[in-house]
Enzyme design. Sequence first.
Site, PDB file in Angstrom:
ATOM      1  N   GLU A  16     -13.341  35.438  12.886  1.00  0.00           N
ATOM      2  CA  GLU A  16     -12.553  35.951  11.763  1.00  0.00           C
ATOM      3  C   GLU A  16     -11.798  34.832  11.039  1.00  0.00           C
ATOM      4  OE1 GLU A  16     -12.621  37.144  14.822  1.00  0.00           O
ATOM      5  OE2 GLU A  16     -12.616  39.333  14.844  1.00  0.00           O
ATOM      6  N   LYS A  18     -12.585  31.662  10.706  1.00  0.00           N
ATOM      7  CA  LYS A  18     -13.504  30.886   9.881  1.00  0.00           C
ATOM      8  C   LYS A  18     -13.721  31.591   8.530  1.00  0.00           C
ATOM      9  CE  LYS A  18     -18.468  29.948   9.636  1.00  0.00           C
ATOM     10  NZ  LYS A  18     -18.526  28.506   9.409  1.00  0.00           N
ATOM     11  N   CYS A 655     -25.576   9.095  16.893  1.00  0.00           N
ATOM     12  CA  CYS A 655     -24.702   9.465  15.775  1.00  0.00           C
ATOM     13  C   CYS A 655     -23.379   8.728  15.759  1.00  0.00           C
ATOM     14  CB  CYS A 655     -24.389  10.939  15.830  1.00  0.00           C
ATOM     15  SG  CYS A 655     -25.735  11.933  15.266  1.00  0.00           S
ATOM     16  N   HIS A 706     -23.009  11.632   5.272  1.00  0.00           N
ATOM     17  CA  HIS A 706     -22.024  12.709   5.413  1.00  0.00           C
ATOM     18  C   HIS A 706     -21.304  12.986   4.099  1.00  0.00           C
ATOM     19  CE1 HIS A 706     -22.782  10.749   9.254  1.00  0.00           C
ATOM     20  NE2 HIS A 706     -22.745  11.965   9.738  1.00  0.00           N
ATOM     21  N   CYS A 736     -28.116   9.060   9.351  1.00  0.00           N
ATOM     22  CA  CYS A 736     -28.356  10.257  10.178  1.00  0.00           C
ATOM     23  C   CYS A 736     -29.351  11.152   9.442  1.00  0.00           C
ATOM     24  CB  CYS A 736     -27.037  10.996  10.444  1.00  0.00           C
ATOM     25  SG  CYS A 736     -27.141  12.220  11.786  1.00  0.00           S
TER      26      CYS A 736
HETATM   27  N1  GLN Z   1     -33.443  14.047  14.053  1.00  0.00           N
HETATM   28  C1  GLN Z   1     -32.213  14.724  13.784  1.00  0.00           C
HETATM   29  C2  GLN Z   1     -32.108  14.980  12.292  1.00  0.00           C
HETATM   30  O1  GLN Z   1     -32.565  14.169  11.552  1.00  0.00           O
HETATM   31  C3  GLN Z   1     -31.032  13.918  14.234  1.00  0.00           C
HETATM   32  C4  GLN Z   1     -29.750  14.620  13.918  1.00  0.00           C
HETATM   33  C5  GLN Z   1     -28.545  13.956  14.487  1.00  0.00           C
HETATM   34  O2  GLN Z   1     -28.550  12.798  14.799  1.00  0.00           O
HETATM   35  N2  GLN Z   1     -27.473  14.690  14.595  1.00  0.00           N
HETATM   36  O3  GLN Z   1     -31.505  15.958  11.879  1.00  0.00           O
HETATM   37 ZN    ZN Z   2     -27.214  11.216  13.775  1.00  0.00          ZN
END
Ligand code: GLN
Ligand code: ZN
Length: 767
Positions: A16, A18, A655, A706, A736
């Site tokens: 809730e 969120k 990550c 990000h 990423c």
């Molecule tokens: N292979 C995953 C992706 O590309 C790796 C994601 C991650 O590192 N959190 O989404």
């Molecule tokens: Zn990553």
Amino acid sequence: MKTSVQGFPRIGAHRELKFATEAYLSGKADSGELGDAAARIRLESWNTMREHRIDLIPSGDFSLYDRVLDMAFLLGAVPRRYREAGLSAIDTYFAMARGYQGTVDGRRVDLHALPMKKWFTTNYHYIVPEIDDGARIALGGTVTGFAGGALTASVDPVEAYIEAARNGIDTRPSLVGPFTLLKLAACTGKRGPEDLADEVADAYGTLVARLAGAGARAVLLDESALALDLDARDVALFERVSRRALESKPAGVEIHVNVSFGDPRDAYDVLVGLPFDAVGLDFVEGRKSAELVATRGFPKDKTLIAGILNGKNVWKADAERVAATLGALSSKVAGLAIGPSCSLQHVPVTLEGERSLDAALLSRLSFATEKLGELRDIADRASGAKAGRDTAFPGTADAAGSGERESWWPATAETVRLPSRAERREIQRTALPLPPLPSTTIGSFPQTADVRDLRARLRKGEIDKAGYDGAIRSKIAECVAFQEEIGLDVLVHGEFERNDMVEFFGTLLEGFVFTSLGWVQSYGTRCVKPPIIAGDVSRGRPMTVELARWAQTLTAKPVKGMLTGPVTILNWSFPREDIPAARVAFQIARAIREEVLDLERAGIRVIQIDEAALRERLPLRREDWKRDYLDWSIPAFRLTHSAVAPETQVHTHMCYSEFRDIMEDIDAMDADVISFEASRSNLSILAELSRVSFGSAVGPGVYDIHSPRVPSVEEIGEAIRRMTASGLEIWVNPDCGLKTRGETETRQSLRNMMEAVEHARKTVHRG
Ligand code: GLN
Ligand code: ZN
């Protein structure tokens, strides 16, 4: 025997909080509606704890976003750029939490969020407070903007205490302690933690006085930073700030202190010597808690609150272990109370909504609400109110500390890939011809609304499996064509068929169970639903081979097989406690190993095994790192790829870039190539990598995924230039997966990356 709870989940059984927060932030609801939703969750939690006859019920453990942020806000630790933006109190609060872009009085305001970090050994992330020289630390500065508003009780523990009291519930306010706050804060001005100590202590002193004035009879300070490695200066800071905060303590109010996620081995004597009335220790994760009490003693005039239920996992406690721990303690301490090892915010709210789990499993599980019942039962039994030792807690036994080389531990030879990495490099040079500065991506491409919609329609039965597979394949074909068009060297299929990198494999492997409502807060409004590892893990049949093989038919360039590694799968699940974590990791590793070999057999020449979360379970204390974690997690990863042919190139991805202190262990994973996040840390890790002559080729992310920002060709070019100057063998990739990004910005960013790569090849690698 009293029962004590440090904190209860605050997202609500149906998330809730969120939804209410998101509605407020998107302008669909006003602050009054958000305040009402927050108050309903608090009341429900308090009532649940009262029904379970918990003696020390927390208030002030709730937060609209994060409790560390609340405390910083309450004490006026608001950096200048937020203070001066001209936003209302609540918008200032959310700007610190998640950034702000908009217009205030005709001026454009563009504020980044404060950074987030992992909360000790959990997957929860707190907001890192920033204390600049302009901040005057004192109670009640900024928060007055909330005064009288619907949201006040969400941030101010005095208001929360009063709200609970109005509902007939006497609570013990639960606060992030002053030492922990100072330890976690970033001091960006001239003043360091020592310079701020008195101001901070005085603010806490005032807060305790106000809470006492409102009627509170006890206050809990969470000083979990005592579980970190501390030096003499840290311990002195803890002592100083605690003494000063306690100096003006009004008569009639008790001050309790709590250490979770480890034990206070560097500060134990100081901790128990301070005028706290009760000390809470963690007997689940605190390897030395019992030993400290036994050998150093515990003062007769204080209560020990034993954290005996695992606040971070979902299993019922083992009755025998609990009885043994309490038995040993009761002979050494005069006053004993019990509680969970940490706040219950790290487990889901209740099992009540779980209708699809089988009865045998259900009887072994315990979420936050059920843990309250366990506490009550243990306390009743201890005080003789309930006769005998019943069988309320069957099954799970203690797994802690079992680092022995048991029969399930793979033989060393099984975890060694031959020939050596250097020899493999030569072999792969011929088998897998790639240009200098090979380029790739981390795996996923944008999971746009159409992809999520496909999965929803499959779930609702609006399309059949064949229709779904067909649609996924056309996304893959499109993705491969785009990568060819811009000139990437090692391609990916885009991971469109995966909702989440752990859940995807969890649903295909034996041993995993999924809850319907087992949500846990990861940060702010982001919640995750970790799978439960309920049985032995094994692989029934290939999981990714068919799509990988098909994607490879679309191009002559190598397409990477994409897998999630055993340590990450384990770290993002709720594993069993009756078998050692190492054993579970090796089971998952064997399953992934079979998949790796099947991919290789299907003609996949490059295989990436992601260990996104490898660092997350690293114990807080350096002396525990090897034995408790690295000694099995690194071999588990090695087991996944040790049997492949030398021609097959194994990649991994992480990550984070903070692996300076475990560099050797990461090198020992023996991957051929490793990619990691580095753009935000400004590639500072390069020097270190070359200093230790890191053996894997490295792909430090050349831009930050990000953020929706599109990096320019020039800035990527500059990153590549610095990377090549390091003398390491370099790959070029984003930092990423691209899953959370939009389509247009992703395409433009990758085009820019490839333009920069081509330029670098001409200038740096001529000939
Ligand atoms: N292979 C995953 C992706 O590309 C790796 C994601 C991650 O590192 N959190 O989404
Ligand atoms: Zn990553």
